[in-house]
Write an enzyme that holds these catalytic residues in place. Structure first.
Site, short mmCIF file in Angstrom:
data_model
loop_
_atom_site.label_atom_id
_atom_site.label_comp_id
_atom_site.label_asym_id
_atom_site.label_seq_id
_atom_site.Cartn_x
_atom_site.Cartn_y
_atom_site.Cartn_z
N SER A 1 53.46 53.21 41.93
CA SER A 1 53.43 54.04 43.03
C SER A 1 53.39 55.51 43.18
CB SER A 1 52.75 53.36 44.48
OG SER A 1 51.70 52.96 44.44
N GLY B 1 43.10 54.62 39.33
CA GLY B 1 42.09 55.24 41.05
C GLY B 1 43.30 56.06 41.41
N ASP C 1 47.21 44.54 46.91
CA ASP C 1 47.12 44.38 45.80
C ASP C 1 47.94 42.64 45.47
OD1 ASP C 1 46.11 46.70 44.99
OD2 ASP C 1 48.46 47.28 44.57
N ARG D 1 37.54 41.59 42.81
CA ARG D 1 38.87 41.04 42.59
C ARG D 1 38.42 40.08 43.79
NH1 ARG D 1 44.27 44.82 42.29
NH2 ARG D 1 44.31 45.12 40.32
N ARG E 1 45.81 42.73 37.29
CA ARG E 1 46.38 41.84 37.89
C ARG E 1 46.13 40.40 37.67
NH1 ARG E 1 50.16 44.98 40.13
NH2 ARG E 1 49.29 46.91 40.88
#
Ligand code: S3P
Length: 435
Positions: free
Chosen positions: A24, A95, A316, A347, A389
């Site tokens: 980020s 994203g 996340d 997810r 992930r």
């Protein structure tokens, strides 16, 4: 399809490691370096695929960006002097690139087309398009309504007071970035705090920004100037190794220099509440972001409930937390996390499908997962679903699986953690404590 086979069933994790830079913060450093005038020097940049897409996009807009491994130099003429690109801007799987950029481009003086890969083209963009249109933005969706590709014509925007319907740092950041171009106050009101790297970094670049409770105000039309940014290690990447150490008998590791911003540290609270042996030390502050070292060792784990305001601080990490919960005694309930359904993949569906293949007792709910533990895990062939992930969750599961784990489509791990397998191998040593 690329397949990685791991047999870590007789290994435990020990030693010290530094993980790659925060994703980020790396994105935002390049973006603000490009918006600002002058030179921005970034150290500790994450050279993962997502952040590389951000660099390429700004190079197409005429910003000079030179990268040597984790050092990046951005020399920009400032947003007012960006060039109209000759072709579409490609955000790949990212994203953060797509949503933040939509906000930046909406108030610029150029017209662009923004595209992404198949996964990103199915992720909702209306969450940024709606507030930006309310500010006067000219954004149209080329194929399906409110999904990529988008055509964005930069125009003069109007200020807004925006109450966020979802806790999303991407939406908040898109609006704040759009507000930079406006002669007036742009306000974002959050119900729950999402990660605040944008707010912290805007201050570093000289923006006028006020934060009071859940309100963030940016006063635009101020010249931003390039600066130096040190990117700490990514706690979201470290989370995989921390959970690996927490669940594997005889493990004890130290992860150095990871970001400890309170809007990101939910994983540490969860590990602590479940009973893992966690210590945070040597905490310092650099560029307005706290960072430090984390020691973590294996200990007996107990199930907990995870929901409410903590969710954005570990959103996340929920795939790897689901694996952690398979080794905790009792029923772990993860709720209020329906945002997981619109990540790189759904997810909730992907985590439950893959962990069930290993023998976990896990059920999907509309907004989370229910996991009963502890369960011994078997080996098997798992899919990453093209989601970094998920791929790393499968690899960590190998540490506690009785047989080898094959991970299909493992190369997507390079999106956020290119050196993941090397780092895992550095920490893994043969264990005589296990059977
Ligand atoms: C991010 C915000 C989060 C997170 C994503 C990175 C960011 O997404 O899941 O990996 O850098 O702003 P949302 O804003 O959709 O919650």
């Amino acid at each position: 399809m690329d397949v990685v086979t791991l047999d870590l069933s007789n290994q435990r994790l020990t030693g010290e490691i530094s993980v790659p830079g925060d994703k980020s913060i790396s994105h935002r450093a390049v973006m603000l370096g490009a918006i600002a005038e002058g030179t921005t020097q970034i150290e500790g940049f994450l050279d993962g695929e997502d952040c590389l897409r951000t660099i390429e996009i700004f190079q197409q807009l005429g910003v000079e960006i030179v990268r040597e491994n984790q050092s990046v130099t951005v020399v920009s003429p400032g947003i007012a002097n960006w060039k109209t690109p000759k072709s579409a801007l490609y955000a790949g799987n990212s994203g953060t690139t797509a949503r933040l950029l939509t906000g930046i481009l909406a108030g610029s003086s150029i017209t662009t087309i923004l595209t992404g890969d198949d996964s990103l083209s199915k992720r909702p963009m209306n969450r940024v398009i709606e507030p930006l249109r309310a500010m006067g933005a000219s954004i149209s969706s080329a194929i399906t309504q409110n999904y990529l590709p988008l055509s964005i014509e930069g125009v003069q925007l109007n200020p807004i007071d925006y109450k966020m319907p979802v806790a999303s740092a991407q939406v908040k950041s898109a609006i704040l970035f759009a507000g930079l171009s406006i002669d007036g106050e742009t306000v974002v009101i959050e119900k729950v705090h999402s990660r605040d790297h944008t707010e912290r970094m805007l201050e570093q670049f000289g923006a006028t920004i006020e934060r009071r409770g859940n309100r963030v105000t940016v006063i635009g039309n101020k010249k931003l100037t390039g600066t130096n940014v040190h990117v700490p290690g990514d706690i979201s990447s470290a989370a995989f190794l921390m959970v690996g150490a927490a669940i594997t008998k005889g493990s004890s590791i130290t992860i150095k220099n990871i970001g400890l911003n309170a809007t990101r540290t939910g994983i540490l609270d969860v590990l602590f509440r479940m009973g893992a042996d966690v210590t945070v030390h040597n905490v310092e502050d650099l560029n307005g972001e706290p960072y430090g070292h984390v020691d973590i060792s294996n200990a007996p784990l107990t199930a907990i409930e995870i929901g409410g305001d903590i969710i954005p601080t570990l959103i996340d990490e929920l795939p790897i937390i689901a694996l952690l919960a398979t080794q905790a005694t009792g029923t772990t309930i993860i709720k209020d996390a329906s945002e997981l359904r619109v990540k790189e993949t759904d997810r909730i569906m992907a985590v439950t499908t893959e962990l069930k293949k290993l023998g976990a007792n896990i059920e999907a709910t509309s907004d989370g997962m229910i996991i009963n533990g502890p369960t011994p895990l078997l080996g098997g062939t798992l899919s990453s679903h093209g989601d970094h992930r998920l791929g790393m969750m499968a690899a960590i599961a190998s540490l506690i699986s009785s047989k080898k784990v094959e991970i299909e489509n493992a190369s997507c791990i390079a999106i956020s953690y290119p050196s993941f397998f090397d780092d895992l191998k550095k920490l893994a040593i043969s264990s005589d404590l296990k059977g």
